[in-house]
Design a protein around this motif. Structure first.
Motif, PDB file in Angstrom:
ATOM      1  N   ILE A 100      16.389 -39.406  18.089  1.00  0.00           N
ATOM      2  CA  ILE A 100      17.596 -38.354  18.466  1.00  0.00           C
ATOM      3  C   ILE A 100      17.995 -38.923  19.843  1.00  0.00           C
ATOM      4  CG2 ILE A 100      17.781 -36.137  18.856  1.00  0.00           C
ATOM      5  CD1 ILE A 100      15.924 -35.439  16.572  1.00  0.00           C
ATOM      6  N   GLU A 143      22.984 -37.214  19.738  1.00  0.00           N
ATOM      7  CA  GLU A 143      23.142 -36.077  18.719  1.00  0.00           C
ATOM      8  C   GLU A 143      23.147 -36.602  17.282  1.00  0.00           C
ATOM      9  OE1 GLU A 143      25.356 -32.022  19.736  1.00  0.00           O
ATOM     10  OE2 GLU A 143      26.793 -33.596  18.890  1.00  0.00           O
ATOM     11  N   ASP A 149      22.683 -35.804  12.987  1.00  0.00           N
ATOM     12  CA  ASP A 149      22.779 -34.556  12.094  1.00  0.00           C
ATOM     13  C   ASP A 149      21.358 -34.977  11.003  1.00  0.00           C
ATOM     14  OD1 ASP A 149      23.602 -36.101   9.341  1.00  0.00           O
ATOM     15  OD2 ASP A 149      25.122 -36.595  10.772  1.00  0.00           O
ATOM     16  N   ARG A 182      12.349 -27.938  17.568  1.00  0.00           N
ATOM     17  CA  ARG A 182      13.287 -27.052  18.198  1.00  0.00           C
ATOM     18  C   ARG A 182      12.560 -25.601  18.839  1.00  0.00           C
ATOM     19  NH1 ARG A 182      17.910 -23.626  15.205  1.00  0.00           N
ATOM     20  NH2 ARG A 182      19.085 -22.751  17.170  1.00  0.00           N
ATOM     21  N   LEU A 232      14.118 -29.824  21.275  1.00  0.00           N
ATOM     22  CA  LEU A 232      15.548 -30.048  20.741  1.00  0.00           C
ATOM     23  C   LEU A 232      16.351 -28.847  20.801  1.00  0.00           C
ATOM     24  CD1 LEU A 232      14.281 -31.878  17.291  1.00  0.00           C
ATOM     25  CD2 LEU A 232      15.206 -32.746  19.368  1.00  0.00           C
ATOM     26  N   SER A 233      17.694 -29.205  20.836  1.00  0.00           N
ATOM     27  CA  SER A 233      18.632 -28.479  20.774  1.00  0.00           C
ATOM     28  C   SER A 233      19.255 -28.615  19.415  1.00  0.00           C
ATOM     29  CB  SER A 233      19.672 -28.462  21.845  1.00  0.00           C
ATOM     30  OG  SER A 233      20.502 -29.582  21.904  1.00  0.00           O
ATOM     31  N   ARG A 290      23.199 -27.757  17.274  1.00  0.00           N
ATOM     32  CA  ARG A 290      24.463 -27.208  17.427  1.00  0.00           C
ATOM     33  C   ARG A 290      24.999 -27.536  15.852  1.00  0.00           C
ATOM     34  NH1 ARG A 290      29.398 -29.728  18.096  1.00  0.00           N
ATOM     35  NH2 ARG A 290      28.464 -31.862  18.499  1.00  0.00           N
ATOM     36  N   HIS A 350      23.730 -29.229  11.036  1.00  0.00           N
ATOM     37  CA  HIS A 350      23.168 -28.996  12.299  1.00  0.00           C
ATOM     38  C   HIS A 350      23.115 -30.459  12.787  1.00  0.00           C
ATOM     39  CE1 HIS A 350      20.958 -25.487  10.000  1.00  0.00           C
ATOM     40  NE2 HIS A 350      21.725 -25.076  11.193  1.00  0.00           N
ATOM     41  N   LEU A 351      23.542 -30.422  14.266  1.00  0.00           N
ATOM     42  CA  LEU A 351      23.291 -31.642  15.052  1.00  0.00           C
ATOM     43  C   LEU A 351      22.429 -31.323  15.993  1.00  0.00           C
ATOM     44  CD1 LEU A 351      27.264 -32.337  15.436  1.00  0.00           C
ATOM     45  CD2 LEU A 351      25.512 -33.383  13.994  1.00  0.00           C
ATOM     46  N   TYR A 352      21.315 -32.226  16.036  1.00  0.00           N
ATOM     47  CA  TYR A 352      20.092 -32.233  16.817  1.00  0.00           C
ATOM     48  C   TYR A 352      20.255 -32.873  18.274  1.00  0.00           C
ATOM     49  CZ  TYR A 352      17.920 -29.856  13.108  1.00  0.00           C
ATOM     50  OH  TYR A 352      17.509 -28.899  11.942  1.00  0.00           O
ATOM     51  N   GLY A 353      20.006 -32.435  19.083  1.00  0.00           N
ATOM     52  CA  GLY A 353      19.957 -33.168  20.503  1.00  0.00           C
ATOM     53  C   GLY A 353      18.728 -33.048  21.169  1.00  0.00           C
ATOM     54  N   THR A 401      16.793 -31.674  24.381  1.00  0.00           N
ATOM     55  CA  THR A 401      16.861 -30.735  25.520  1.00  0.00           C
ATOM     56  C   THR A 401      16.142 -31.392  26.757  1.00  0.00           C
ATOM     57  OG1 THR A 401      14.818 -29.877  25.255  1.00  0.00           O
ATOM     58  CG2 THR A 401      16.597 -28.726  24.421  1.00  0.00           C
TER      59      THR A 401
END
Length: 111
Positions: A34, A39, A41, A70, A75-76, A78, A90-93, A95
């Motif tokens: 990630i 970012e 999916d 998360r 993880l964030s 969006r 869901h798009l993970y990025g 933090t």
């Protein structure tokens, strides 16, 4: 030709180690993937994880791992409408906490 009992025992130990390693290393691998993608999916994460590690994860297991990361604040997420269906993806990025955690783990592995 049948394997010796010692070879069978070693094979069993290796299989057990690989399963334990896989479970504990999944967090590190997911965070690294990630971080590299900035970012990503879920389907991209699943494909990249399989390509890079050769490990098979169930969709349920992957979602569980992402939800856990998360929940830990690593993880964030969006939401973004999908291209074809418009369904939310869901798009993970990472933090800042996730980036710091990843950095500390990788530093400890290098030392």
């Amino acid at each position: 030709m049948p394997e010796s009992e010692e070879e069978e025992l070693l094979d069993e130990l290796v299989r057990g180690w690989v399963e334990v390693y896989k479970k504990s290393a999944t967090t590190l691998v997911l965070l690294r993937l990630i971080a590299e993608a900035v970012e990503a999916d879920t389907s991209t994460i699943a494909e990249t994880l399989a390509q890079r590690t050769g490990w098979e994860h169930t969709e349920r297991g992957l979602y569980r791992a992402l939800r856990r990361l998360r929940g830990l604040g690593l993880l964030s997420v969006r939401e973004q409408p999908g291209h074809r269906t418009g369904a939310q993806r869901h798009l993970y990025g990472l933090t800042d906490r996730g980036a710091g955690y990843l950095h500390r783990i990788e530093s400890a592995l290098i030392d």
